[in-house]
Design a protein around this motif. Structure first.
Motif, short mmCIF file in Angstrom:
data_model
loop_
_atom_site.label_atom_id
_atom_site.label_comp_id
_atom_site.label_asym_id
_atom_site.label_seq_id
_atom_site.Cartn_x
_atom_site.Cartn_y
_atom_site.Cartn_z
N ALA A 238 0.83 -1.20 0.00
CA ALA A 238 0.00 0.00 0.00
C ALA A 238 0.86 1.25 0.00
CB ALA A 238 -0.91 0.00 1.22
N SER A 239 0.36 2.29 -0.65
CA SER A 239 1.04 3.58 -0.64
C SER A 239 0.03 4.68 -0.91
CB SER A 239 2.15 3.61 -1.69
OG SER A 239 1.64 3.40 -2.98
N GLY A 240 0.37 5.89 -0.51
CA GLY A 240 -0.47 7.03 -0.80
C GLY A 240 -1.50 7.37 0.26
N PHE A 241 -1.50 6.65 1.37
CA PHE A 241 -2.39 6.97 2.48
C PHE A 241 -1.74 6.47 3.77
CE2 PHE A 241 -4.12 2.68 3.23
CZ PHE A 241 -3.82 2.04 2.03
N THR A 242 -2.32 6.86 4.91
CA THR A 242 -1.76 6.48 6.21
C THR A 242 -2.20 5.06 6.54
OG1 THR A 242 -1.90 8.81 6.88
CG2 THR A 242 -1.49 7.18 8.60
N PHE A 243 -1.37 4.12 6.16
CA PHE A 243 -1.73 2.70 6.21
C PHE A 243 -2.21 2.27 7.59
CE2 PHE A 243 -1.58 -1.59 4.69
CZ PHE A 243 -1.13 -2.37 5.74
N GLY A 244 -1.53 2.67 8.63
CA GLY A 244 -1.85 2.22 9.97
C GLY A 244 -3.22 2.65 10.46
N ASP A 245 -3.82 3.64 9.83
CA ASP A 245 -5.13 4.15 10.23
C ASP A 245 -6.28 3.38 9.58
OD1 ASP A 245 -4.23 7.71 10.34
OD2 ASP A 245 -3.86 6.04 11.73
N TYR A 246 -5.95 2.50 8.65
CA TYR A 246 -6.97 1.82 7.86
C TYR A 246 -7.14 0.37 8.26
CZ TYR A 246 -7.62 5.65 4.56
OH TYR A 246 -7.95 6.85 3.98
N ILE B 297 -8.48 -7.42 8.80
CA ILE B 297 -7.67 -7.09 9.98
C ILE B 297 -7.82 -5.59 10.21
CG2 ILE B 297 -5.56 -6.91 8.58
CD1 ILE B 297 -4.06 -7.98 11.10
N THR B 298 -8.25 -5.23 11.40
CA THR B 298 -8.49 -3.83 11.68
C THR B 298 -7.17 -3.12 12.00
OG1 THR B 298 -8.76 -4.08 14.06
CG2 THR B 298 -10.71 -4.47 12.68
N SER B 299 -7.27 -1.82 12.16
CA SER B 299 -6.09 -1.04 12.54
C SER B 299 -5.60 -1.45 13.91
CB SER B 299 -6.42 0.45 12.49
OG SER B 299 -7.49 0.75 13.36
N TYR B 300 -6.48 -2.07 14.69
CA TYR B 300 -6.09 -2.58 16.01
C TYR B 300 -5.71 -4.06 15.96
CZ TYR B 300 -8.20 1.75 17.61
OH TYR B 300 -8.50 3.08 17.79
N ARG B 301 -5.63 -4.60 14.75
CA ARG B 301 -5.20 -5.98 14.51
C ARG B 301 -6.22 -7.04 14.91
NH1 ARG B 301 0.09 -5.98 12.90
NH2 ARG B 301 1.23 -4.06 13.32
N HIS B 302 -7.46 -6.63 15.05
CA HIS B 302 -8.51 -7.63 15.23
C HIS B 302 -8.78 -8.28 13.88
CE1 HIS B 302 -12.19 -9.56 16.57
NE2 HIS B 302 -12.75 -9.12 15.46
N THR B 303 -8.85 -9.60 13.87
CA THR B 303 -9.03 -10.32 12.62
C THR B 303 -10.39 -11.01 12.56
OG1 THR B 303 -7.96 -12.29 13.51
CG2 THR B 303 -6.56 -10.72 12.35
N ASP B 304 -10.85 -11.21 11.33
CA ASP B 304 -12.09 -11.92 11.11
C ASP B 304 -11.96 -12.68 9.79
OD1 ASP B 304 -15.64 -11.04 10.84
OD2 ASP B 304 -14.64 -12.82 11.64
N TYR B 305 -12.64 -13.83 9.71
CA TYR B 305 -12.50 -14.69 8.54
C TYR B 305 -13.85 -15.21 8.06
CZ TYR B 305 -7.59 -14.90 9.93
OH TYR B 305 -6.30 -14.59 10.26
N ALA B 306 -13.94 -15.44 6.77
CA ALA B 306 -15.08 -16.17 6.26
C ALA B 306 -15.04 -17.60 6.79
CB ALA B 306 -15.04 -16.19 4.73
N ALA C 131 -10.03 -18.03 -7.49
CA ALA C 131 -10.68 -16.73 -7.64
C ALA C 131 -9.63 -15.65 -7.87
CB ALA C 131 -11.48 -16.38 -6.39
N ASP C 132 -10.10 -14.50 -8.25
CA ASP C 132 -9.27 -13.29 -8.18
C ASP C 132 -9.35 -12.76 -6.75
OD1 ASP C 132 -10.37 -12.63 -11.42
OD2 ASP C 132 -8.25 -12.74 -10.88
N TYR C 133 -8.20 -12.48 -6.17
CA TYR C 133 -8.13 -12.00 -4.79
C TYR C 133 -7.77 -10.52 -4.80
CZ TYR C 133 -8.60 -16.65 -2.87
OH TYR C 133 -9.09 -17.89 -2.51
N TYR C 134 -8.56 -9.75 -4.06
CA TYR C 134 -8.42 -8.30 -4.03
C TYR C 134 -8.11 -7.79 -2.63
CZ TYR C 134 -10.75 -8.52 -8.57
OH TYR C 134 -11.09 -8.80 -9.87
N CYS C 135 -7.28 -6.80 -2.57
CA CYS C 135 -6.93 -6.13 -1.32
C CYS C 135 -7.82 -4.89 -1.17
CB CYS C 135 -5.46 -5.73 -1.40
SG CYS C 135 -4.81 -4.84 0.00
N LEU C 136 -8.29 -4.66 0.05
CA LEU C 136 -9.13 -3.51 0.35
C LEU C 136 -8.56 -2.75 1.54
CD1 LEU C 136 -11.87 -1.89 0.22
CD2 LEU C 136 -12.72 -3.55 1.89
N ALA C 137 -8.54 -1.43 1.42
CA ALA C 137 -8.23 -0.55 2.55
C ALA C 137 -9.47 0.28 2.84
CB ALA C 137 -7.05 0.36 2.20
N GLN C 138 -9.86 0.32 4.10
CA GLN C 138 -11.10 1.01 4.44
C GLN C 138 -10.97 1.79 5.74
OE1 GLN C 138 -14.50 -1.57 4.58
NE2 GLN C 138 -15.95 0.11 4.77
#
Length: 115
Positions: free
Chosen positions: A24-32, A51-60, A91-98
């Motif tokens: 990732a680049s172009g934004f404050t990664f740790g906040d997303y 995985i949240t900014s606080y490192r909480h994880t969740d899975y399908a 599948a095609d695997y996509y990365c998301l920043a939110q």
């Protein structure tokens, strides 16, 4: 300029492993919050892991116990370790920043699990 660049996809046999990375680049990664989604041919894009900014994880449910998501805030990367791959993981695997209502997508990397 925001960029999310996925890598690590490929062709593997059932039972094998792959590790996907998203740089990732172009934004404050740790906040997303970061996530991996996938889209199989003819199907909708579905959540794989987050995985949240606080490192909480969740899975399908379909990947619990097989996939592990992690992030490195010093390198601005998020990874997805995929073990015991199955044909239905193809599948095609996509990365998301939110963050709040802002989200960015990568262009995807293809994973094919073929006997």
């Amino acid at each position: 300029q925001v960029q999310l660049v996925e890598s690590g996809g490929g062709l593997v046999q059932p039972g094998e492993s792959l590790r996907l990375s998203c740089a990732a680049s172009g934004f404050t990664f740790g906040d997303y919050d970061m996530g991996w989604y996938r889209q199989a041919p003819g199907k909708e894009r579905d959540l794989v892991a987050t995985i949240t900014s606080y490192r909480h994880t969740d899975y399908a449910n379909s990947v619990k116990g097989r996939f592990t998501i992690s992030r490195d805030n010093t390198k601005n990367t998020v990874s997805l370790q995929m073990n015991n791959l199955k044909p239905e993981d193809t599948a095609d695997y996509y990365c998301l920043a939110q963050r709040d209502t802002t989200h960015y997508w990568g262009k995807g990397t293809l994973v094919t699990v073929f006997p």
